[in-house]
Design an enzyme around this catalytic site. Sequence first.
Site: not given
Length: 373
Positions: A122, A144, A186, A228, A238, A242, A246, A249, A253, A267
């Site tokens: 948990r 993330k 990036e 960042k 986000e 934020r 992306n 992306h 993606h 990527h």
Amino acid sequence: MIRKVRVALDDRAYDILVGGGLLARAGEFIEPLLRRPFAVIVTDENVADRHLGTLKRALAQKNIGCEAVILPAGESQKSYAGFEQLCEALLALKVERRDHLIALGGGVIGDLVGFAASVLRRGMDFIQVPTSLLAQVDSSVGGKTAINSRQGKNLIGAFHQPRLVLADVDLLDTLPPRELRAGYAEVVKYGLLGDADFYAWLEANGARLLAGDAQLRAEAVERCCAHKARIVAADEREEGERALLNLGHTFGHALEAETGYSQRLLHGEGVAVGMALAFRLSASLGLCDASLAPRIERHLEAVGLPARLRDVDGAERFSPAVLLDHMKQDKKVRDGKLVFILAEAIGRAVQRNDVSPRAVEELLSEQLTKTAA
């Protein structure tokens, strides 16, 4: 020289340490965080061969016991099967909730370990020791964590912040050139979305950075992490700014999905092509000057990155409609509408939810027609 960036998240704040030789000193940075002198290192086969021994010795210098879980390398590990394999291995080691996991690797290991830490017992603490440029400037920072689904990339995950990030730029010397270039995409992203001066700096220094200049690498990693960190502190989950991280992306993606998350397209390579497409789409919508996309493409190509759809393996067989369908699984979709990160200028990205799918399909058709020609 150690450069320090603070991610200011109240009681979950943490430091990003950037510099050379940090892995060999990891024990002194990690020891103060531990509740007992024990941690589990999770890495992959490739990274283990190069760096696991150094990290183990660094922990031993501070009398920190450790176990290691070594996983297969590759994006395919970011899956239900890979997640189950990791969790079962950690439970077999009888890890306790108060223990720390150490993610030693690139973005795949960081994402997978972070997600496991968010749910195992948990919720456990973890430390990021990123070994790739992409992970050092982006995926190791901000909490993330995720695995992939057949439906798309990073669709099963959680926000779970690390306790510490150790970005040892010396580790970048062991990266294959293609992996290093993919991470550089990036780096470019941070200039394009919010820092025109940094982008100009990259145009002047990017080739030397990739060729091995350690000072330039450290400066680039620090600047990206600082950028960042500011965004994450203001918008951790986000819900606003934020999302600008992306940039490129949504297209990237979709291209990764269409190439099967394989070595056909890394990527960062997908992000490189995606950023150029985002600027072309922005220009077609009248948001920015049409000269910007060619400028960006020239820089990406000059450092050996793909910049156009024609550069992607198998692009001649792509369908605009299928690519658009992949985009509909993007995490930014709201009320059934695609949300794109576009640009008004280099250094000024914007979030738009009013882009018609037809405009996107027309851009893809145009670019794919050039590919076929």
